[in-house]
Scaffold this motif. Structure first.
Motif, PDB file in Angstrom:
ATOM      1  N   LEU A  72     -14.657 -15.747   3.116  1.00 15.28           N
ATOM      2  CA  LEU A  72     -14.404 -14.309   3.299  1.00 15.28           C
ATOM      3  C   LEU A  72     -13.082 -14.060   4.017  1.00 15.28           C
ATOM      4  O   LEU A  72     -12.371 -13.106   3.728  1.00 15.28           O
ATOM      5  N   TYR A  73     -12.794 -14.924   4.980  1.00 18.91           N
ATOM      6  CA  TYR A  73     -11.517 -14.781   5.694  1.00 18.91           C
ATOM      7  C   TYR A  73     -10.696 -16.032   5.462  1.00 18.91           C
ATOM      8  O   TYR A  73     -10.612 -16.894   6.335  1.00 18.91           O
ATOM      9  N   PRO A  74     -10.099 -16.147   4.298  1.00 21.25           N
ATOM     10  CA  PRO A  74      -9.423 -17.409   3.953  1.00 21.25           C
ATOM     11  C   PRO A  74      -8.308 -17.783   4.926  1.00 21.25           C
ATOM     12  O   PRO A  74      -8.055 -18.964   5.168  1.00 21.25           O
ATOM     13  N   ASP A  75      -7.639 -16.779   5.566  1.00 18.86           N
ATOM     14  CA  ASP A  75      -6.540 -17.099   6.476  1.00 18.86           C
ATOM     15  C   ASP A  75      -7.032 -17.471   7.862  1.00 18.86           C
ATOM     16  O   ASP A  75      -6.246 -17.874   8.718  1.00 18.86           O
ATOM     17  N   GLY A  76      -8.318 -17.239   8.087  1.00 25.27           N
ATOM     18  CA  GLY A  76      -8.849 -17.520   9.412  1.00 25.27           C
ATOM     19  C   GLY A  76      -8.856 -16.315  10.311  1.00 25.27           C
ATOM     20  O   GLY A  76      -9.485 -16.319  11.355  1.00 25.27           O
ATOM     21  N   ASP A  79     -10.915  -9.979   9.760  1.00 21.65           N
ATOM     22  CA  ASP A  79     -10.484  -8.618   9.465  1.00 21.65           C
ATOM     23  C   ASP A  79     -11.459  -8.025   8.462  1.00 21.65           C
ATOM     24  O   ASP A  79     -11.536  -8.466   7.323  1.00 21.65           O
ATOM     25  N   THR A  80     -12.221  -7.037   8.919  1.00 24.52           N
ATOM     26  CA  THR A  80     -13.263  -6.477   8.032  1.00 24.52           C
ATOM     27  C   THR A  80     -12.659  -5.815   6.801  1.00 24.52           C
ATOM     28  O   THR A  80     -13.352  -5.618   5.808  1.00 24.52           O
ATOM     29  N   GLU A  81     -11.385  -5.458   6.874  1.00 22.14           N
ATOM     30  CA  GLU A  81     -10.715  -4.893   5.690  1.00 22.14           C
ATOM     31  C   GLU A  81     -10.791  -5.862   4.515  1.00 22.14           C
ATOM     32  O   GLU A  81     -10.935  -5.458   3.372  1.00 22.14           O
ATOM     33  N   LEU A  82     -10.689  -7.144   4.853  1.00 20.07           N
ATOM     34  CA  LEU A  82     -10.660  -8.172   3.813  1.00 20.07           C
ATOM     35  C   LEU A  82     -11.982  -8.251   3.050  1.00 20.07           C
ATOM     36  O   LEU A  82     -12.031  -8.720   1.924  1.00 20.07           O
ATOM     37  N   LEU A  83     -13.071  -7.758   3.674  1.00 23.44           N
ATOM     38  CA  LEU A  83     -14.390  -7.866   3.055  1.00 23.44           C
ATOM     39  C   LEU A  83     -14.461  -7.100   1.732  1.00 23.44           C
ATOM     40  O   LEU A  83     -15.263  -7.406   0.869  1.00 23.44           O
ATOM     41  N   ALA A  84     -13.592  -6.082   1.580  1.00 19.94           N
ATOM     42  CA  ALA A  84     -13.636  -5.273   0.362  1.00 19.94           C
ATOM     43  C   ALA A  84     -13.138  -6.035  -0.856  1.00 19.94           C
ATOM     44  O   ALA A  84     -13.543  -5.741  -1.984  1.00 19.94           O
ATOM     45  N   THR A  85     -12.294  -7.031  -0.624  1.00 21.26           N
ATOM     46  CA  THR A  85     -11.696  -7.723  -1.765  1.00 21.26           C
ATOM     47  C   THR A  85     -12.053  -9.202  -1.807  1.00 21.26           C
ATOM     48  O   THR A  85     -11.522  -9.940  -2.614  1.00 21.26           O
ATOM     49  N   ALA A  86     -12.962  -9.620  -0.952  1.00 26.47           N
ATOM     50  CA  ALA A  86     -13.255 -11.057  -0.835  1.00 26.47           C
ATOM     51  C   ALA A  86     -13.951 -11.590  -2.086  1.00 26.47           C
ATOM     52  O   ALA A  86     -14.470 -10.830  -2.908  1.00 26.47           O
ATOM     53  N   ASP A  87     -13.992 -12.902  -2.193  1.00 32.12           N
ATOM     54  CA  ASP A  87     -14.527 -13.588  -3.367  1.00 32.12           C
ATOM     55  C   ASP A  87     -16.007 -13.901  -3.155  1.00 32.12           C
ATOM     56  O   ASP A  87     -16.367 -14.994  -2.720  1.00 32.12           O
TER      57      ASP A  87
END
Lengths: 429, 276
Positions: A72-76, A79-87
Motif C-alpha cells: 500500500l505504501y511502496p515508498d515506505g 500517506d492515506t492519500e496513497l490508499l486511493a490508488t494502491a494496488d
C-alpha cells in the motif's frame, strides 16, 4: 293417442339416463380442462422456481488477507492519500498465494486470482480506506466468488463438462475443491442479488435497481391513471348525456384497450422524448407511457363497476334531494370502489409486466446505478429479465429466473392487495 | 312499459275528458295539461288535477297507464331519464315546478319520495335517517340531529324496533322495516308532500298493514300521493282516487264514490276486475 301414466313414466326414466350421461360427460370435460390448466401452471411455476431458486444463493470465499504496508505504501511513507490508488489486487493475490504456496508463474497466478470476483478489490479498498489503521494487520475477509466458481459449486458445471465449455481449468477446479474442503468457500444467501443494480459480472448483478425502477415507474402510472380514469368513468357513466360524441369516445376507449403496447411506446418516443424533450430511460416517461396504456383498462373496469351499482341507490339519493355530485360521492362511488380498485390493480399488474413500450423509450439501457429520482436512468423488472436472458454467461440463466420470481412475487403481492382492498370496501345492499 | 298494442286493456274513446271533479279548495299542487313524452312516445296526455293538503290521493290503473310517470313529475325524477320531456304546468303553492329557476334539490327537499322496492342506503340505520338533514343542513349540531333521527323513526313507527341498534346497517332490517326506514328517511327532512310509488308491493300483508296505518297517521301532517296496484289498498288509505288509463286521467273523485259509484265505463270495468 294419449299415453297412460305408466308409459309416460317409462319414457321419462329412459330420458333420465341419457340426461345423466350428458351431465357426467360435461363434468368430465370440465375437469379435464381445469386439470390441463392447473398442470401448466404447476409446470410453469415449477420450472421457474427450480431454475430461479439457486440464484438466491451465491458462493462466497473467505480469505486471510494480510494488509501489507509494503504494497500500500511502496515508498515506505505512510500517506492515506496513497490508499486511493494502491494496488489492492496484489493484496488479494498475496492472500491466495499464501493459501496455495505451490502456485508459480504469472499465468497460474492469474488463474488463481480469477476465482475471486472483481468486487473483492473494491471491497478491500473500501475497508482499508474506511479505517487506515487496518494496514499491517491480518483480516479474515469474505468476498464474492467468481460466477464460474459459483456455477461449479451449484453443479451447473462439472468436471465432466469439456474444459473449453466450462471456462474453468482443471487446475482451478482443484483449487476450488481445496477451498471448499477447508470450508473457506461456501454457498450463502445472495444478498447482492437483492441489494445491487445490474452488472456485467453475474455475481455482482442484482435486481434492486430494476425493483426501484419498477416502483418509480408504477408510482407515476398509478398517480396519473387512477384519478384520470376514475374521473373519466364517472363523467361518462353518471353525467354525460348519451349522444354521438360520447358514443365516439366510448368506442375509442374500447379500441385503445386493444392497441398493441409497443404502439404506446412509439407514441411515448414521439411525444414525450422527441416533442417534449423529456429524459431518455427515465421512470417518469415510462410511467407516463404505462399510464396511457392502463387508462383504457381502468376506465372500462370503473364504468363496469359504476354500472353495477343498483339504480335504486341513485334514485334514493336523488329522491332525498342529493345533488348529482353528492349522489355520486356519497353513494355510488363507495359501492363502485371495490370494482374500480380491482380494475386498477389488474391494470397496474399489466403495466408491471410490460416490456415492449419501455424498450422504445430507452429503458432497456444497461444501468448499473440504482435510480435515485424519477428522471434518473432506470430499468424495470421485465426489461431486466429480458436483458439477462440475452446475456451469454451461464450464471445469468438462474438470475433470469430469479428476477422472474421477484416479478411474480410483486404480482402476487399486488393481487393480494386487490383482494384485501376489495374485501375491505365491499358493502352489501 | 308493456306494449299497449298487445295488451288486453281497452282503448280510450277519442276526445276523452276527465270525469269527476279535478279541483279542490286551497290546493297544494295544481297540475294543468301535463304531458310526458319518452322520446316520441306520449306516456301521459293532458292530465289536470289538484292535490289537497292533509289528504291521501291514490292513483290506480292498469300497468303502463302512466300513474308512476305522473308521480315522478312532481319531484322531477323524470329529469334523470334520457329523452323524457314534460310539458304543461305543475305548480307547488303557485310556484312552477318545471320553471328554469326552480332548483331540483330544493324541490326534492319539499317533495319526498318512497319507492316501490325498499332502498335504504348501505349505511347504518342512523346514517340513513340523518342523511337528508345532513345534506340539507337542517341540524345545527349532533344533539339536534339525534333528535331529528329519533323523532323521524318514532313517527315512522320504527323506533322501538331499532333504538338499540342504530349503528346496524339499514339493509339488515326486514323488508317491512326497511320500507318504514325509507319513510323515516323521507320525513326527516320535513317535506310538504310525500310521493309513494307502490310502497307495499314488495311486502307481506302484515308489513303492508303497518305501512297503511302509518300512511293514515302521516296524512295529518303531509299531502300524500300514492300509486298502487291494489284497489283494496286505495280504498283503505285514500280519500281521493284518480283512475289512469293508457296515459289519460279518466276519472277523479272521492274514494268512496269511485269504488261504489264509478261514473266512467272504463273505471267501472277496471274496479270490477274486467281487465287490468
Amino acid at each position: 293417442m294419449s299415453k297412460t301414466v305408466a308409459q309416460t313414466r317409462a319414457l321419462v326414466e329412459k330420458s333420465l339416463r341419457r340426461r345423466r350421461l350428458a351431465e357426467l360427460r360435461f363434468q368430465a370435460y370440465g375437469i379435464a380442462a381445469v386439470s390441463i390448466g392447473v398442470l401448466f401452471v404447476i409446470l410453469l411455476f415449477g420450472s421457474i422456481i427450480a431454475k430461479g431458486a439457486p440464484a438466491f444463493r451465491q458462493a462466497y470465499v473467505t480469505l486471510d488477507v494480510f494488509i501489507d504496508p509494503e504494497v500500500l505504501y511502496p515508498d515506505g511513507t505512510v500517506d492515506t492519500e496513497l490508499l486511493a490508488t494502491a494496488d489492492y489486487v496484489a493484496l488479494v493475490r498475496g492472500s491466495l498465494k499464501q493459501r496455495f504456496m505451490d502456485v508459480e508463474g504469472r499465468a497460474a497466478t492469474r488463474q488463481l486470482v480469477e476465482l475471486v470476483s472483481g468486487s473483492a478489490v473494491q471491497d478491500l479498498q473500501a475497508l482499508v480506506q474506511a479505517d487506515p489503521k487496518r494496514v499491517g494487520t491480518h483480516q479474515m475477509l469474505t468476498f464474492l466468488a467468481d460466477d464460474k466458481v459459483d456455477q461449479y459449486l451449484k453443479g451447473n458445471i462439472t468436471r465432466s463438462t469439456p474444459e473449453v465449455d466450462r471456462s474453468l481449468s482443471d487446475q482451478q477446479l482443484d483449487w476450488v475443491d481445496a477451498l471448499k474442503a477447508s470450508k473457506a468457500l461456501e454457498l450463502r444467501f445472495n444478498k447482492v442479488f437483492f441489494t445491487h443494480g445490474d452488472s456485467r459480472e453475474p455475481e455482482q448483478a442484482g435486481v434492486w435497481g430494476a425493483v426501484v425502477g419498477s416502483l418509480y415507474t408504477l408510482g407515476v402510472t398509478l398517480l396519473l391513471s387512477f384519478p384520470v380514469a376514475v374521473a373519466t368513468a364517472i363523467y361518462l357513466e353518471e353525467f354525460a348525456r348519451r349522444n354521438r360524441w360520447t358514443d365516439l369516445i366510448e368506442v375509442n376507449i374500447n379500441n385503445l384497450a386493444a392497441v398493441p403496447s409497443i404502439v404506446y411506446g412509439l407514441l411515448g418516443l414521439a411525444m414525450f422524448l422527441n416533442f417534449f424533450g423529456m429524459p431518455r430511460s427515465a421512470p417518469l416517461v415510462g410511467g407516463l407511457v404505462l399510464a396511457l396504456l392502463t387508462l383504457p383498462t381502468i376506465i372500462i373496469a370503473s364504468r363496469a363497476a359504476l354500472k353495477g351499482v343498483p339504480p335504486s341507490i341513485r334514485e334514493a339519493a336523488i329522491g332525498m334531494g342529493a345533488s348529482p355530485i353528492q349522489t355520486v360521492l356519497h353513494h355510488v362511488l363507495p359501492l363502485a370502489m371495490p370494482g374500480m380498485l380491482t380494475g386498477t390493480i389488474i391494470g397496474m399488474a399489466r403495466a408491471l409486466g410490460e416490456t415492449a413500450p419501455l424498450l422504445m423509450i430507452g429503458m432497456v439501457a444497461f444501468i448499473v446505478d440504482v435510480p435515485g429520482s424519477l428522471s434518473s436512468p432506470a430499468t424495470v423488472l421485465p426489461v431486466q429479465v429480458f436483458l439477462w436472458a440475452d446475456s451469454p454467461e451461464r450464471a445469468f440463466v438462474e438470475r433470469t429466473s430469479g428476477a422472474i420470481l421477484v416479478l411474480l412475487a410483486f404480482l402476487v403481492l399486488m393481487n393480494a392487495t386487490a383482494v384485501i382492498l376489495r374485501n375491505r370496501f365491499e358493502r352489501r345492499w | 312499459m308493456t306494449d299497449i298494442a298487445n295488451s288486453t286493456v281497452p282503448p280510450v274513446p277519442p276526445e276523452c275528458k276527465t270525469t269527476g271533479v279535478v279541483t279542490v279548495p286551497q290546493p297544494l299542487i295544481t297540475a294543468r295539461g301535463v304531458n310526458v313524452f319518452y322520446g316520441d312516445k306520449r306516456a301521459l296526455k293532458d292530465v289536470s288535477i289538484d292535490i289537497a293538503n292533509n289528504q291521501v290521493l291514490a292513483m290506480i290503473g292498469p300497468s303502463g297507464c302512466g300513474k308512476s310517470t305522473f308521480l315522478r313529475c312532481f319531484n322531477r325524477m323524470n329529469d334523470t331519464i334520457d329523452g323524457a320531456r314534460v310539458t304543461g304546468s305543475l305548480q307547488l303553492e303557485g310556484q312552477d315546478i318545471y320553471e328554469k329557476r326552480q332548483d331540483v334539490v330544493q324541490l326534492r327537499a319539499r317533495i319526498g319520495m318512497v319507492f316501490q322496492k325498499p332502498n335504504p342506503f348501505p349505511k347504518s340505520i342512523y346514517d340513513n335517517v340523518a342523511y337528508g338533514p345532513r345534506i340539507h343542513g337542517l341540524a345545527a349540531d349532533r344533539i339536534e340531529l339525534d333528535e331529528i333521527v329519533q323523532t323521524s323513526l318514532k313517527r315512522a313507527g320504527l323506533w322501538e324496533e331499532v333504538k338499540d341498534r342504530l349503528a346496524a346497517p339499514g339493509t339488515s332490517l326486514s323488508g317491512g322495516q326497511q320500507q318504514r326506514l325509507c319513510i323515516a328517511r323521507t320525513i326527516a327532512v320535513n317535506p310538504e308532500v310525500i310521493l309513494m310509488d307502490e310502497p307495499c308491493s314488495a311486502l307481506d300483508p302484515i308489513a303492508t298493514a303497518r305501512i297503511e296505518d302509518l300512511i293514515d297517521e302521516l296524512r295529518a301532517s303531509y299531502a300524500i300521493i300514492i300509486v298502487t296496484h291494489s284497489m283494496q289498498q286505495a280504498a283503505r288509505v285514500s280519500q281521493r282516487t284518480a283512475y289512469f288509463h293508457l296515459g289519460d286521467l279518466i276519472e277523479v273523485g272521492e274514494t268512496d264514490r269511485i269504488f261504489t259509484n264509478p261514473r266512467h265505463k272504463l273505471t267501472e270495468d277496471y274496479i270490477t276486475g274486467r281487465f287490468g
